[in-house]
Design an enzyme around this catalytic site. Sequence first.
Site, mmCIF file in Angstrom:
data_model
loop_
_atom_site.group_PDB
_atom_site.id
_atom_site.type_symbol
_atom_site.label_atom_id
_atom_site.label_comp_id
_atom_site.label_asym_id
_atom_site.label_seq_id
_atom_site.Cartn_x
_atom_site.Cartn_y
_atom_site.Cartn_z
ATOM 1 N N GLY A 92 18.768 -32.517 -14.355
ATOM 2 C CA GLY A 92 17.899 -33.595 -14.809
ATOM 3 C C GLY A 92 18.088 -33.924 -16.279
ATOM 4 O O GLY A 92 18.061 -35.090 -16.684
ATOM 5 N N ASP A 93 18.303 -32.877 -17.106
ATOM 6 C CA ASP A 93 18.554 -33.100 -18.530
ATOM 7 C C ASP A 93 19.886 -33.803 -18.738
ATOM 8 O O ASP A 93 20.003 -34.685 -19.594
ATOM 9 C CB ASP A 93 18.531 -31.768 -19.280
ATOM 10 C CG ASP A 93 17.183 -31.086 -19.177
ATOM 11 O OD1 ASP A 93 16.175 -31.692 -19.558
ATOM 12 O OD2 ASP A 93 17.144 -29.940 -18.703
ATOM 13 N N ARG A 94 20.904 -33.406 -17.946
ATOM 14 C CA ARG A 94 22.206 -34.063 -18.049
ATOM 15 C C ARG A 94 22.093 -35.529 -17.660
ATOM 16 O O ARG A 94 22.657 -36.415 -18.320
ATOM 17 C CB ARG A 94 23.201 -33.341 -17.159
ATOM 18 C CG ARG A 94 24.589 -33.931 -17.057
ATOM 19 C CD ARG A 94 25.421 -33.794 -18.319
ATOM 20 N NE ARG A 94 25.173 -34.814 -19.315
ATOM 21 C CZ ARG A 94 25.826 -34.903 -20.468
ATOM 22 N NH1 ARG A 94 26.752 -34.002 -20.772
ATOM 23 N NH2 ARG A 94 25.554 -35.854 -21.317
#
Length: 428
Positions: A239-241
Site C-alpha cells: 500500500g505504501d509503494r
Amino acid sequence: MKLVVVGDSLLDVDVLGTAERLCPDAPAPVLDVEEERARPGGAGLAAALAAADGVDVTLVTAVADDEDGRRLRDELAGVRSVLGPSPTPTPVKTRLRCGDQSIARLDRGGGPGAPHATDDMLDAVLEADCVLVSDYGRGLVRDERLRGVLARRPVVWDPHPRGPAPVPGARLVTPNAAEAKAFSGHADPMDALEALRAQWRARAVVVTLGAGGALLHGGGTPVAVPAPRVPVVDPCGAGDRFAATVAVRLMRGAAMDDAVADAVTSAAEFLRRGGASGYRPDDRLSSVDVVRARGGTIVATGGCFDLLHAGHVRTLRAARSLGDCLVVCLNSDASVRRLKGPDRPVTKEQDRVEVLRALGCVDDVVVFEDDTPERVLAALRPDVWVKGGDYTVESLPEADLVRGWGGRTVVVPYHRGRSTTEMLSRRG
C-alpha cells in the site's frame, strides 16, 4: 518538484532465522535467529521508497525521544525529514520470519495521546507541490492546524480505519478493499467507490484490491485497473509503494488513470522483489551492488530516450560492451520538457522505463528529475560514464565528477540521421 509525505512513522523489525523444531513444552516453532533487520514503516517507508526513486521528498512526522525512536531516526538518515516530538512511545512491529514467511508478529509502543504539528512541519507542507498523507491511525493528521494547511495543497490521502476522514477536496484517496468496506458500509467495492467519493468530497477515490488490481472513480464510469500476476508471500508495504508511486506520478502531471495503472504495476514489482521485507534503502542500486561486490565494472549512460530508435540501441549496446552492468540514467518527463520543449517527451516516462528495461543490454534504469545527471551519478559512482553523440569528453560537465572517484568518461560513435528530433521533424 517536491513531494512531502505527512503521517505516522513506525519502526519495522524483521527477525530472521530457521525453524526446524518445536518447543518441548508447547506446539510452537523454535526460531534460531540468524539476523535482525530494521527499516522505517508507515509514512517513513513511503518517504524512503520515494527517496530511493530519486524523488525530491521530505518526510513530516513525529518521533518519540526513546531508544526505538533513535533507531527509527537512524533508519531515516537518508530521507530529508522534519521530525516533531511524539508524546507516546515509538510504535514497533517485530516480525519473526522463517524463509519468506512470518510466523509471528510482536507489537509494542504507541498508546493514548496524539502528536501535534509544529510550525516547521506546517512550513514544510506549504512548500510541497504534492502531499502524500500516510495515516496509520496514530493521530498526527487529526491536528487542526495541519489539516488547515493540507486543505491548501494537492493531496493524495492513504487512510486508516482509526484515522480521520481526508480533508475535503483531496485529489485522490486510496483505501484498500477492507478499509473501503469499513468506511462506507458497502461490501461491494464498486458501491463503496460512489459512496466514499461523496462522503469524503474527494475528486477521486481508488480502491486497491491486491491481486485484483484497483478500481478508480473520478466521476463518470469507474475504471478497472488489472494487476500483473506475481507470487505474493507477504503483502506488507504494498500500500505504501502504491501510494508513493501514484502521488509522484500525479505530481509530475500524469493523468489519473495512468498514475493509478503505474502505481498498480509498481506495487506488483515491489512484491515480486519481496515486499517490505525485501526492501533496502539502496534498492534501486541493487544490481550495481551485486556486480561491484564481485569486482565487476559498472557502466552508466544517460539521456531522454524518447521514441527509441536504432541509434539509441547501438549506443546502449556499445556502452554495455564496456563493462559488466549497464545502468541508464533517464530524464524524467518534467526534465525532458525543460530541455526539449513543451511538446516533448512523445513517450511518457513509465513507458520509456519499460521499453529500456526490456532490452537485453540494459540492467537497470534510474529516473532523475534534474536537467543534468550529476546527482544520480554521485549516488551510482559508475566506473565508466558513456555518452553517445557529437560530444567530446572535455565538453561534458559530468566528466570531472566521474574522474573524482577514479571513473572515466567515454564517447561512443554518433549515428547521423538517427535522432528523435530528426524523426519528428521528418514526420512534420
